[in-house]
Design an enzyme around this catalytic site. Structure first.
Site, PDB file in Angstrom:
ATOM      1  CB  SER A  29      16.321   3.339  10.880  1.00  0.00           C
ATOM      2  OG  SER A  29      16.971   2.114  10.561  1.00  0.00           O
ATOM      3  CB  THR A  30      19.734   0.936  14.262  1.00  0.00           C
ATOM      4  OG1 THR A  30      19.161   0.081  13.270  1.00  0.00           O
ATOM      5  CG2 THR A  30      19.856   0.163  15.564  1.00  0.00           C
ATOM      6  N   GLY A  83      24.861   2.055  13.824  1.00  0.00           N
ATOM      7  CA  GLY A  83      24.267   0.883  13.211  1.00  0.00           C
ATOM      8  C   GLY A  83      25.153   0.326  12.118  1.00  0.00           C
ATOM      9  N   GLY A  96      26.964   2.743   5.209  1.00  0.00           N
ATOM     10  CA  GLY A  96      26.839   3.780   4.191  1.00  0.00           C
ATOM     11  C   GLY A  96      25.509   3.813   3.492  1.00  0.00           C
ATOM     12  N   GLY A  97      24.586   2.928   3.913  1.00  0.00           N
ATOM     13  CA  GLY A  97      23.264   2.963   3.299  1.00  0.00           C
ATOM     14  C   GLY A  97      22.559   4.289   3.492  1.00  0.00           C
ATOM     15  N   GLY A  98      22.874   4.966   4.587  1.00  0.00           N
ATOM     16  CA  GLY A  98      22.293   6.277   4.849  1.00  0.00           C
ATOM     17  C   GLY A  98      23.086   7.422   4.255  1.00  0.00           C
ATOM     18  CD  GLU A 104      27.508   6.178   9.188  1.00  0.00           C
ATOM     19  OE1 GLU A 104      26.318   6.219   9.543  1.00  0.00           O
ATOM     20  OE2 GLU A 104      27.924   5.429   8.289  1.00  0.00           O
TER      21      GLU A 104
END
Length: 236
Positions: A29-30, A83, A96-98, A104
């Site tokens: 999101s960021t 982010g 790694g939440g996404g 990444e």
């Protein structure tokens, strides 16, 4: 205010982007705020090229008119902006939440510099309140799971391990892997844990990013704070 703070951090990071740069473009999101702010500068004439860290980022970047490439064509990048789910004062990260942690980390490691953008809620004294994502091969999942539990125990850690999405409908990364989220509470020695997890056959990558970020823009009620890694941080 969190979304507004994310936007402020992202817009600050765009100021570090110079004409001609080859950029790693993060996920989440960021990072989406960064892509939109970068797209506005591109439409104003900024000449850059980017490597996205996920299919979602790739689609958003293309919609913003940002020229994209691959690490095969451009194996060394000038800057990655991404982010973080957590960051500590030494700029050690959990990511790694996404679900894009493997790409990444590959992109960040291929970059001369990495800037983290975050809102103030992501800053912690000790990592671990956010569950640590561990990307694993679907093959041999039970054996890998057991090895992860053993590695955590060796590091004095315990907590629930959860297969993201559940066993009936597991989340699948862009690379075709699964993610185990480890709720550890406090990770006092992330470098030791990172080494032990990386040594497990079946673990593709983990969400501890150590020695990759050299600066963070952290936005909160008092504006945008700049956090920079020191030489000692990089050694640790």
């Amino acid at each position: 205010m969190s979304d507004e703070w994310k936007r402020l951090a992202a817009e600050r990071a765009v100021e570090d982007v110079m004409p001609g740069m080859k950029l790693g473009i993060g996920t989440g999101s960021t990072a989406e705020h960064f892509v939109k702010a970068l797209g506005a500068r591109v439409r104003d004439g900024l000449d850059v090229i980017g490597v996205p860290t996920s299919e979602r980022t790739r689609e958003l970047a293309l919609s913003e008119g940002i020229q994209l490439t691959t690490l095969e064509a451009e194996p060394q990048l000038d800057l990655t902006v991404d982010g973080a789910d957590e960051l500590d004062p030494s700029l050690v990260l959990i990511k790694g939440g996404g679900g894009a942690l493997l790409r990444e980390k590959i992109v960040a490691a291929a970059s001369k510099r990495m800037i983290v953008i975050a809102d103030a809620s992501k800053v912690v004294d000790v990592l671990g309140a956010f569950a640590l994502p561990i990307e694993v091969m679907p093959f041999g999942l039970a054996a890998t799971w057991n090895a992860i539990e053993a590695a955590l125990a060796e590091n004095g850690l315990s907590g629930d391990l959860v297969l993201r999405g559940g066993k009936d409908h597991p989340f699948v990364t862009d690379g075709g892997h699964y993610i185990i989220d480890a709720a550890l509470g406090r990770i006092e020695h992330p470098a030791c844990l990172a080494e032990d997890l990386a040594a497990i056959p079946g673990v593709v990558e983990h969400g501890l990013f150590i020695g990759l970020a050299d600066k963070a823009y952290v936005a909160g009620a008092d504006g945008v704070l700049v956090v920079e890694a020191t030489a000692q941080d990089a050694e640790n």
